[in-house]
Enzyme design. Structure first.
Site, PDB file in Angstrom:
ATOM      1  N   PHE A 147      49.465  46.497  42.827  1.00 51.67           N
ATOM      2  CA  PHE A 147      49.501  46.983  41.438  1.00 51.67           C
ATOM      3  C   PHE A 147      49.308  45.876  40.423  1.00 51.67           C
ATOM      4  CE2 PHE A 147      53.856  45.509  41.511  1.00 51.67           C
ATOM      5  CZ  PHE A 147      54.235  45.334  40.184  1.00 51.67           C
ATOM      6  N   LYS A 148      49.516  44.629  40.823  1.00 52.28           N
ATOM      7  CA  LYS A 148      49.346  43.532  39.867  1.00 52.28           C
ATOM      8  C   LYS A 148      47.907  43.456  39.352  1.00 52.28           C
ATOM      9  CE  LYS A 148      53.613  42.458  40.711  1.00 52.28           C
ATOM     10  NZ  LYS A 148      54.126  41.221  41.266  1.00 52.28           N
TER      11      LYS A 148
END
Length: 531
Positions: A147-148
């Site tokens: 998700f980063k």
């Protein structure tokens, strides 16, 4: 619930007018209104205020050690129905324009276009998959399958624009601590970006093999990776100390360098994360899974608190979110905090199968603490000083009451593995160990509250990033197979092709071999920069 309706003080009309060019009276009124709606940023500890978005992004951490916060949370100026018809890129603009008010429309749209492109393996950018009675918001379709990527794909572009806007001629050194995913995503984002360097510190032995390989094989002459002999909290604290070392920063400035951060302490990381919660609600509305203005719950696996704080911002902007369910692993400092009102990091640090959550000092929680004090920087600063000195602090009953939007839960290693196995057996949906924690906590939430509101679970990483833990969970047995053999086995079992990000490192050359003690981080930075 916290009330954001009260803005911090703005310059008065006379101050605005004194800086205005010669406009007609109507133009002058419009200009004053435009300026008065500009959002600026303040430090949660009171040392800085009136900072523009671009300046806050460049600086990363406030000079007094606090985190930058907008002086108000803006409301969405598009209806939920209008947002439901928008692409991810269009939604990103509608959200980010409200926070990054010193970026022009052209600048912001260019950043968004460069960020959310073919490096994501789905046009949706953030896919929403229904399984086991919930909607899994897949945030791992970017180039590093975590998700980063959602924020770190755009941060380099926001930062380079910010440097031009503020006439910065020094080389920007991105200094980052990672518990596994931020490091690779940040390096992938900043690799080859002119005028920048990035140095990542990660805990040796505290990340998965795939996470470590992704970082150590990263290309780009401006990228550096250092394994520290300590845990993530040690790395994060060490980076913060370097940011607070004014003498060191002066020394670097003389050599043409300035620090900034790609961690979630940077407001340029937090704002893009708000987007996918707005987008998820719009998708549910478009799919007629909910009706307009129907509330949803959101479950987020979290350690550093930034991802769930972004969902809270989305709620404050007008997204109908009923409950924010904060899911912790065995390092359940956040669960204990929401249960008792006491934040206490004085406990055993446990290495788990969900390493990105192996955190005892949740940096972004400071932003919520600040808000719960009524934006009283003095009170917040005192609590943060207590945390630094004794490792704990206690919030007041009034502050705790203002955090009622949150519900804390945790899942043990065994519960996490059992949940991964159960959901796959029942639905064939395969999740990573961080999403497994969130899913297990959601089951506990439903049992505890009887609340069956439509729920979105943030799925924060591909199962391929943690293949050993996932395959052992599904099989119920420990495996001594080589990592890539397990990956190939997972592909056969799940029917999901091995992601490009994993195939790329199968035979990639190791490029980074640096290691140091926590005390040696400063010298390592100096050596990398040739200072």
């Amino acid at each position: 619930m916290l009330n954001f309706s009260q803005k911090h003080e703005k310059p008065n009309r006379v101050e605005f007018e004194s800086n205005l060019p010669a406009f007609s009276r109507e133009e002058e009124r419009n200009r004053i209104m435009e300026l008065s709606n500009q959002i600026t940023y303040v430090s949660t500890r009171g040392g800085q205020s009136g900072v523009t978005a671009s300046q806050a992004i460049l600086q990363g951490l406030a000079k007094d050690g606090g985190l930058f916060m907008p002086d108000q949370i803006p409301k969405l100026d598009r209806t939920l129905e209008q947002l439901s018809a928008m692409s991810y890129q269009e939604t990103a603009y509608e959200v980010m324009k409200l926070f990054l008010t010193d970026y022009t429309e052209e600048e912001l749209k260019a950043c968004i276009k460069k960020a959310y492109d073919s490096k994501f393996d789905t046009e949706e950018i953030a896919a929403l998959e229904q399984a086991d009675g919930a909607y899994y918001l897949e945030l791992f379709h970017g180039s590093t399958i975590a998700f980063k990527d959602m924020a770190l794909s755009i941060l380099p572009h926001l930062m380079t624009v910010a440097a031009k806007k503020n006439k910065v001629d020094q080389e920007i050194v991105i200094l980052t601590a990672t518990s596994g995913d931020t490091g690779k995503a940040a390096m992938a984002g900043f690799a080859h970006v002119p005028g920048t360097r990035i140095i990542v510190f990660y805990p040796k032995g505290g990340v998965s093999q795939i996470q470590e390989l992704q970082m150590r094989t990263q290309k780009g002459e401006n990228t550096s990776v250092v394994a520290i002999h300590g845990n993530f909290d040690d790395a994060q604290t060490g980076v913060k100390k370097l940011f607070g070392d004014e003498g060191f920063q002066t020394e670097l400035a003389a050599k043409g360098f300035r620090f900034s951060s790609a961690n979630s302490i940077n407001i340029g990381r937090l704002v893009p994360q708000v987007v996918y919660y707005v987008y998820a609600y719009g998708k549910l509305l478009k799919q007629e899974a909910i009706t307009a203005r129907e509330a949803i719950n959101v479950v987020v696996p979290t350690g550093n608190f930034g991802n769930i704080l972004a969902a809270y911002f989305a709620k404050q902007m007008g997204v109908p979110i009923k409950k924010l369910i904060c899911a912790s692993n065995d390092n359940k400092v956040l669960y204990d905090f929401f249960a008792t009102g006491t934040y206490d990091r004085n406990r055993e640090f446990i290495l788990t199968s969900s390493p990105s959550m192996d955190i005892l000092i949740s940096s972004n929680l400071e932003r919520l603490i600040y808000l719960s004090t009524g934006c009283d920087a003095g009170k917040n600063r005192k609590l943060m000083e207590e945390l630094g000195e004794s490792g704990s602090y206690q919030v007041t009953a009034d502050m705790k009451e203002k955090m009622e939007d949150f519900w804390g839960g945790y899942a043990s290693q065994e519960e996490n593995a059992a949940e991964i196995k159960r959901v796959f057996a029942d639905t064939r949906y395969l999740m990573d160990p961080h999403t497994g924690v969130a899913s297990a906590v959601y089951q506990k939430y439903k049992e505890c509250t009887g609340d069956h509101t439509t729920t979105v679970i943030a799925s924060t990483a591909s199962p391929y990033k943690f293949s050993r833990s996932v395959m052992e969970a599904v099989s119920g047995e420990l495996s001594n197979k080589e990592e890539f053999a397990l990956i190939d086995e997972m592909s056969v079992l799940s029917g999901i092709p091995v992601p490009k990000a994993v195939e790329e490192i199968r035979h990639a050359t190791i490029r980074h071999n640096r290691e140091c003690s926590v005390e040696g981080m400063k010298m390592e930075v100096k050596d990398i920069l040739g200072v």
